[in-house]
Design a protein around this motif. Structure first.
Motif, PDB file in Angstrom:
ATOM      1  N   ILE A 179       0.847  -1.204   0.000  1.00  0.00           N
ATOM      2  CA  ILE A 179       0.000   0.000   0.000  1.00  0.00           C
ATOM      3  C   ILE A 179       0.883   1.256   0.000  1.00  0.00           C
ATOM      4  O   ILE A 179       0.621   2.220  -0.716  1.00  0.00           O
ATOM      5  CB  ILE A 179      -0.926   0.020   1.248  1.00  0.00           C
ATOM      6  N   VAL A 180       1.955   1.202   0.809  1.00  0.00           N
ATOM      7  CA  VAL A 180       2.876   2.353   0.863  1.00  0.00           C
ATOM      8  C   VAL A 180       3.520   2.555  -0.510  1.00  0.00           C
ATOM      9  O   VAL A 180       3.603   3.676  -1.023  1.00  0.00           O
ATOM     10  CB  VAL A 180       3.958   2.121   1.956  1.00  0.00           C
ATOM     11  N   LYS A 181       3.954   1.467  -1.134  1.00  0.00           N
ATOM     12  CA  LYS A 181       4.572   1.546  -2.477  1.00  0.00           C
ATOM     13  C   LYS A 181       3.544   2.006  -3.509  1.00  0.00           C
ATOM     14  O   LYS A 181       3.874   2.744  -4.435  1.00  0.00           O
ATOM     15  CB  LYS A 181       5.124   0.167  -2.901  1.00  0.00           C
ATOM     16  N   GLY A 182       2.317   1.541  -3.348  1.00  0.00           N
ATOM     17  CA  GLY A 182       1.251   1.938  -4.273  1.00  0.00           C
ATOM     18  C   GLY A 182       1.062   3.452  -4.261  1.00  0.00           C
ATOM     19  O   GLY A 182       0.953   4.085  -5.315  1.00  0.00           O
ATOM     20  N   ALA A 183       1.061   4.030  -3.055  1.00  0.00           N
ATOM     21  CA  ALA A 183       0.925   5.484  -2.941  1.00  0.00           C
ATOM     22  C   ALA A 183       2.106   6.163  -3.636  1.00  0.00           C
ATOM     23  O   ALA A 183       1.941   7.154  -4.366  1.00  0.00           O
ATOM     24  CB  ALA A 183       0.858   5.887  -1.469  1.00  0.00           C
ATOM     25  N   ALA A 184       3.312   5.600  -3.444  1.00  0.00           N
ATOM     26  CA  ALA A 184       4.522   6.190  -4.040  1.00  0.00           C
ATOM     27  C   ALA A 184       4.439   6.155  -5.573  1.00  0.00           C
ATOM     28  O   ALA A 184       4.850   7.109  -6.246  1.00  0.00           O
ATOM     29  CB  ALA A 184       5.759   5.448  -3.544  1.00  0.00           C
ATOM     30  N   ILE A 185       3.886   5.087  -6.118  1.00  0.00           N
ATOM     31  CA  ILE A 185       3.735   4.984  -7.580  1.00  0.00           C
ATOM     32  C   ILE A 185       2.877   6.146  -8.094  1.00  0.00           C
ATOM     33  O   ILE A 185       3.098   6.675  -9.171  1.00  0.00           O
ATOM     34  CB  ILE A 185       3.094   3.618  -7.962  1.00  0.00           C
ATOM     35  N   LEU A 186       1.923   6.570  -7.268  1.00  0.00           N
ATOM     36  CA  LEU A 186       1.035   7.669  -7.665  1.00  0.00           C
ATOM     37  C   LEU A 186       1.633   9.035  -7.328  1.00  0.00           C
ATOM     38  O   LEU A 186       0.985  10.061  -7.464  1.00  0.00           O
ATOM     39  CB  LEU A 186      -0.320   7.518  -6.976  1.00  0.00           C
ATOM     40  N   GLY A 187       2.882   9.026  -6.824  1.00  0.00           N
ATOM     41  CA  GLY A 187       3.550  10.276  -6.491  1.00  0.00           C
ATOM     42  C   GLY A 187       3.092  10.843  -5.157  1.00  0.00           C
ATOM     43  O   GLY A 187       3.276  12.019  -4.870  1.00  0.00           O
ATOM     44  N   GLU A 188       2.466  10.018  -4.341  1.00  0.00           N
ATOM     45  CA  GLU A 188       1.989  10.467  -3.029  1.00  0.00           C
ATOM     46  C   GLU A 188       2.841   9.792  -1.967  1.00  0.00           C
ATOM     47  O   GLU A 188       3.493   8.791  -2.236  1.00  0.00           O
ATOM     48  CB  GLU A 188       0.542  10.020  -2.808  1.00  0.00           C
ATOM     49  N   SER A 189       2.800  10.332  -0.740  1.00  0.00           N
ATOM     50  CA  SER A 189       3.609   9.630   0.248  1.00  0.00           C
ATOM     51  C   SER A 189       2.800   9.245   1.485  1.00  0.00           C
ATOM     52  O   SER A 189       2.011  10.025   2.008  1.00  0.00           O
ATOM     53  CB  SER A 189       4.826  10.459   0.652  1.00  0.00           C
TER      54      SER A 189
END
Ligand code: UDP
Length: 245
Positions: A73-83
Motif C-alpha cells: 500500500i505504501v509503495k502503491g501510494a509512491a507509484i502515484l507520487g503520493e507519500s
C-alpha cells in the motif's frame, strides 16, 4: 466524524497519512472521549477483495480509519507520487494499545482465533498486562453474533479487537459496532502471534520491507494469496498511466 488525518487515495480507498505512533496517539484520544471508531488495517489482499466485491467495498469505505498495513500500500501510494510515511499495522497498533490499556486501566474485549489460541493469549495478557481489564473474550468460530454482541454491549469495553480474518472481521464490526462506543479494530492473525502459535518475521526482515517474503518461506501454502501484492501494484501502475484512481 471529522477525519483528523489527511488521506491518500489509492484505487478508490482513502488511506490515512499517519505514522504508527501518530495513529496510536489518535486512538488513545478517541478512546478517552469514548468515541465509536471502526479501524481497518488493509493490505493489498483486502483491497483486491474489496475491488471485486461491492458489499465489502462499502464496508471498508465505511470505516473511520483505513491504514496501510502492508508495504504494497505504501509503495502503491509512491507509484502515484503520493507519500504515506510508513506501514501502520494491526499487530503493532494492538500491542501499543495493550501497553497503554495496562497503564490507563482500559478494558478490552478479544474476539477471534481458535479456542486454545485465545485461551493461551488471555493467560499471557493477564500476566503481562495486569492493569488491563479484560471485558471478555470468545474464540472466532461461532455461528451467531447475538450472544457475543450482548456480552460486548453489557461489558462496555474501550476496545474490541476482532481477529476473525478478513473479510469476516470487517463485516462483523460493521454489523455490530453500535453495540458499544468503543474502538473496534480488525486484526487478522494477530492473536496467533501474541499467543505464540504463529511467528512474526524477525525485525531485520520487517526493516527491509520483506516481511511478506519471510511469511512465504515459512508458509509456502500462502503463495497464491501473496500474488495479491504484484497484482495490486500492477493495478496501481495502470491507474497511474490512465490517470484514474
Ligand atoms: N479465524 C477465526 N474465525 C474464522 C476464520 C478465521 O477466528 O471463522 C481466525 C484464525 O484462527 C486466525 C485469523 O482469523 O487467527 C486469520 O488469520 P490470517 O493469518 O489468515 O489473517 P490475516 O492476518 O492474513 O488476515
Amino acid at each position: 466524524m471529522t477525519q483528523p488525518f489527511s488521506t491518500v487515495n489509492v484505487l478508490g480507498y482513502d488511506f490515512i497519512r499517519a505514522t504508527q505512533q501518530e495513529f496510536v496517539d489518535q486512538l488513545k484520544k478517541d478512546s478517552d472521549e469514548h468515541a465509536n471508531r471502526f479501524v481497518v488495517t488493509a493490505n493489498p489482499e483486502i483491497v483486491l477483495t474489496a475491488l471485486n466485491d461491492p458489499k465489502y467495498s462499502d464496508v471498508i469505505k465505511g470505516s473511520d480509519y483505513l491504514t496501510a498495513d502492508g508495504i504494497g500500500i505504501v509503495k502503491g501510494a509512491a507509484i502515484l507520487g503520493e507519500s504515506l510515511p510508513e506501514r501502520v499495522t494491526g499487530y503493532d497498533t494492538m500491542c501499543a494499545i495493550l501497553k497503554w490499556a495496562d497503564k490507563a486501566h482500559k478494558s478490552v474485549y478479544f474476539l477471534g482465533a481458535r479456542s486454545e489460541v485465545i485461551s493461551t493469549m488471555i493467560e499471557k495478557i493477564r500476566s503481562d498486562y495486569p492493569g488491563l481489564q479484560i471485558a471478555g473474550y470468545h474464540d472466532g468460530y461461532f455461528k451467531d453474533d447475538t450472544e457475543i454482541v450482548s456480552e460486548i454491549a453489557a461489558s462496555g469495553p474501550d476496545f474490541v479487537f476482532c481477529a476473525l480474518g478478513f473479510p469476516r472481521q470487517e463485516y462483523f464490526i460493521a454489523r455490530n459496532r453500535r453495540a458499544a462506543d468503543a474502538i473496534w479494530m480488525g486484526i487478522g492473525g494477530s492473536f496467533d502471534v501474541l499467543a505464540g502459535y504463529a511467528e512474526r518475521a524477525p525485525q531485520w526482515w520487517i526493516d527491509h520491507h520483506i516481511e511478506w517474503l519471510y511469511r512465504l518461506v515459512k508458509e509456502p501454502s500462502r503463495f497464491i494469496r501473496m500474488l495479491a501484492l504484484p497484482k495490486y501494484l500492477l493495478l496501481v501502475l495502470k491507474s497511474r498511466l490512465t490517470g484514474r484512481r
